[in-house]
Design a protein around this motif. Structure first.
Motif, PDB file in Angstrom:
ATOM      1  N   ALA A   5       0.827  -1.202   0.000  1.00  0.00           N
ATOM      2  CA  ALA A   5       0.000   0.000   0.000  1.00  0.00           C
ATOM      3  C   ALA A   5       0.865   1.258   0.000  1.00  0.00           C
ATOM      4  O   ALA A   5       2.036   1.236   0.400  1.00  0.00           O
ATOM      5  CB  ALA A   5      -0.923  -0.003   1.212  1.00  0.00           C
ATOM      6  N   ALA A   6       0.289   2.363  -0.442  1.00  0.00           N
ATOM      7  CA  ALA A   6       1.009   3.633  -0.465  1.00  0.00           C
ATOM      8  C   ALA A   6       1.184   4.176   0.947  1.00  0.00           C
ATOM      9  O   ALA A   6       0.403   3.872   1.854  1.00  0.00           O
ATOM     10  CB  ALA A   6       0.242   4.643  -1.323  1.00  0.00           C
ATOM     11  N   GLY A   7       2.214   4.994   1.118  1.00  0.00           N
ATOM     12  CA  GLY A   7       2.433   5.622   2.409  1.00  0.00           C
ATOM     13  C   GLY A   7       2.957   4.650   3.451  1.00  0.00           C
ATOM     14  O   GLY A   7       3.676   3.698   3.145  1.00  0.00           O
ATOM     15  N   THR A   8       2.535   4.893   4.694  1.00  0.00           N
ATOM     16  CA  THR A   8       2.959   4.049   5.814  1.00  0.00           C
ATOM     17  C   THR A   8       1.716   3.607   6.574  1.00  0.00           C
ATOM     18  O   THR A   8       1.374   4.173   7.618  1.00  0.00           O
ATOM     19  CB  THR A   8       3.923   4.807   6.751  1.00  0.00           C
ATOM     20  N   PRO A   9       1.000   2.613   6.042  1.00  0.00           N
ATOM     21  CA  PRO A   9      -0.237   2.184   6.697  1.00  0.00           C
ATOM     22  C   PRO A   9       0.030   1.536   8.053  1.00  0.00           C
ATOM     23  O   PRO A   9       1.095   0.965   8.274  1.00  0.00           O
ATOM     24  CB  PRO A   9      -0.822   1.175   5.707  1.00  0.00           C
ATOM     25  N   TYR A  10      -0.960   1.631   8.931  1.00  0.00           N
ATOM     26  CA  TYR A  10      -0.843   1.029  10.262  1.00  0.00           C
ATOM     27  C   TYR A  10      -1.398  -0.385  10.219  1.00  0.00           C
ATOM     28  O   TYR A  10      -2.474  -0.626   9.673  1.00  0.00           O
ATOM     29  CB  TYR A  10      -1.612   1.858  11.289  1.00  0.00           C
ATOM     30  N   LEU A  11      -0.673  -1.326  10.826  1.00  0.00           N
ATOM     31  CA  LEU A  11      -1.100  -2.719  10.879  1.00  0.00           C
ATOM     32  C   LEU A  11      -1.261  -3.142  12.334  1.00  0.00           C
ATOM     33  O   LEU A  11      -0.315  -3.009  13.130  1.00  0.00           O
ATOM     34  CB  LEU A  11      -0.080  -3.619  10.184  1.00  0.00           C
ATOM     35  N   ALA A  12      -2.441  -3.635  12.670  1.00  0.00           N
ATOM     36  CA  ALA A  12      -2.707  -4.084  14.037  1.00  0.00           C
ATOM     37  C   ALA A  12      -2.283  -5.532  14.206  1.00  0.00           C
ATOM     38  O   ALA A  12      -2.373  -6.349  13.282  1.00  0.00           O
ATOM     39  CB  ALA A  12      -4.189  -3.931  14.360  1.00  0.00           C
ATOM     40  N   GLN A  13      -1.838  -5.858  15.406  1.00  0.00           N
ATOM     41  CA  GLN A  13      -1.486  -7.234  15.720  1.00  0.00           C
ATOM     42  C   GLN A  13      -2.741  -8.083  15.803  1.00  0.00           C
ATOM     43  O   GLN A  13      -3.861  -7.580  15.946  1.00  0.00           O
ATOM     44  CB  GLN A  13      -0.729  -7.297  17.047  1.00  0.00           C
ATOM     45  N   VAL A  14      -2.552  -9.393  15.745  1.00  0.00           N
ATOM     46  CA  VAL A  14      -3.666 -10.339  15.881  1.00  0.00           C
ATOM     47  C   VAL A  14      -3.693 -10.825  17.332  1.00  0.00           C
ATOM     48  O   VAL A  14      -2.701 -11.356  17.844  1.00  0.00           O
ATOM     49  CB  VAL A  14      -3.497 -11.524  14.920  1.00  0.00           C
ATOM     50  N   GLY A  15      -4.830 -10.649  17.994  1.00  0.00           N
ATOM     51  CA  GLY A  15      -4.965 -11.110  19.362  1.00  0.00           C
ATOM     52  C   GLY A  15      -4.106 -10.305  20.325  1.00  0.00           C
ATOM     53  O   GLY A  15      -3.691  -9.175  20.043  1.00  0.00           O
ATOM     54  N   THR A  16      -3.831 -10.901  21.469  1.00  0.00           N
ATOM     55  CA  THR A  16      -3.005 -10.251  22.476  1.00  0.00           C
ATOM     56  C   THR A  16      -1.575 -10.787  22.403  1.00  0.00           C
ATOM     57  O   THR A  16      -1.347 -11.912  21.957  1.00  0.00           O
ATOM     58  CB  THR A  16      -3.566 -10.499  23.887  1.00  0.00           C
ATOM     59  N   ALA A  17      -0.650  -9.970  22.853  1.00  0.00           N
ATOM     60  CA  ALA A  17       0.759 -10.383  22.829  1.00  0.00           C
ATOM     61  C   ALA A  17       0.979 -11.540  23.796  1.00  0.00           C
ATOM     62  O   ALA A  17       0.356 -11.631  24.845  1.00  0.00           O
ATOM     63  CB  ALA A  17       1.652  -9.202  23.185  1.00  0.00           C
TER      64      ALA A  17
END
Length: 311
Positions: free
Chosen positions: A151-163
């Protein structure tokens, strides 16, 4: 029977326990240099390093973030191309993951993730595992990471579940369905654990800790060896340890150690080549005259040139 004060008894017992605990043998690291010019900034670290490593791709965003962990992603987009993944941090801001094509030196994408020191990143079984806050490991779906890198730019990616809380996540590496993660210790040897990776990214601890070198910052794992990057302090040289797998006691393991330039971080293997990351090129250190070696690129060496030191 002679009765002694409790304080004396405790002192005697502590002394006995200390005497019964053998001190670690000092590990000698090769520091011999050729005295000639180097392919990197600053003084030569060692002849063994200079003879094995060379320059590789530049690391992006050094003006805003500090690179840490390194991992490998084979066939990342289904076209047979491979990526080196680098995690980078900035205090008080989102961390970043860079996807770098080592065959061209180009950065194919940058993704933002939740803030952490990102000391380790590795890929296995459809997941990217990244060091989270404290001693934890986050996981990200590779399908989602691939889309974000494209994707263009610097998209934010969320983690899956809890650490997943673990014994230590200062660095990590993987081999097959095993993830290895451990603790940085500036004052003595650290520990590392193996975790089995399930298809859903769940990590199951394998009993028994591995003893690891002091100041371990990075790890790559081969079929028969652990290769550790160790460093601490901008004015101090680093070390590369090549350790034969099999012995969890470092003193019992076959190993070789040699000096490297200052401020090494993550190390990873791709198709028989080791790629080593430095944090010294970051805005935090590059302009500081105390930084011994300012290195804004990855360095590379053949894995065989390293593992042949401990056949």
């Amino acid at each position: 029977m002679v009765k002694r004060p409790l304080a004396i008894v405790i002192t005697v017992l502590a002394a006995a326990l200390t005497a019964a605990t053998p001190a670690h043998a000092a590990i000698s690291c090769d520091t011999s240099t050729s005295g000639g010019s180097t392919f990197y900034d600053g003084p030569s670290a060692s002849y063994k390093y200079d003879a094995r490593f060379s320059n590789s791709a530049s690391i992006p965003n050094l003006g805003t973030h500090t690179p840490q962990g390194a991992g490998t992603w084979y066939n990342w987009d289904g076209s047979g191309k491979n990526l080196i993944l680098i995690g980078a941090y900035r205090d008080g801001a989102d961390s970043q993951i860079y996807g770098i094509d080592p065959s061209t030196g180009s950065t194919v994408g940058v993704v933002a993730i939740a803030e952490s020191h990102v000391g380790g990143i590795t890929v296995s079984k459809g997941w990217a595992f990244v060091s989270g806050q404290g001693s934890s490991i986050r996981k990200y779906r590779l399908t989602e990471l691939r889309d974000a890198l494209k994707a263009a730019g610097t998209p934010y990616l969320a983690q899956v579940g809890t650490a997943r809380d673990v014994a230590g996540s200062s660095f990590m590496g993987s081999y097959g369905d095993s993830l290895f993660s451990g603790t940085f210790n500036a004052d003595g040897r650290g520990t590392m654990y193996e975790y089995k990776i399930a298809d859903d990214g769940t990590l199951t601890t394998v009993a028994g800790a591995w003893e690891i070198p002091t100041k371990t910052q990075g790890l790559t794992v081969t079929a028969n060896h652990f290769i550790y990057s160790t460093s601490y302090g901008r004015g101090n040289r680093s070390n590369i340890y090549v350790v034969k797998r099999g012995q969890k006691d470092l003193d019992a393991a076959a190993l070789s150690c040699f000096r490297a330039p200052s401020m090494t971080e993550g190390i990873t293997e791709l198709n028989g080549t080791a790629y080593l990351v430095y944090e010294s090129g970051s805005y935090l250190y590059a302009s500081d005259p105390a930084t011994l070696n300012v290195i804004p690129r990855m360095h590379k060496a053949t894995i065989s040139s390293l593992t042949s030191l401990v056949p």
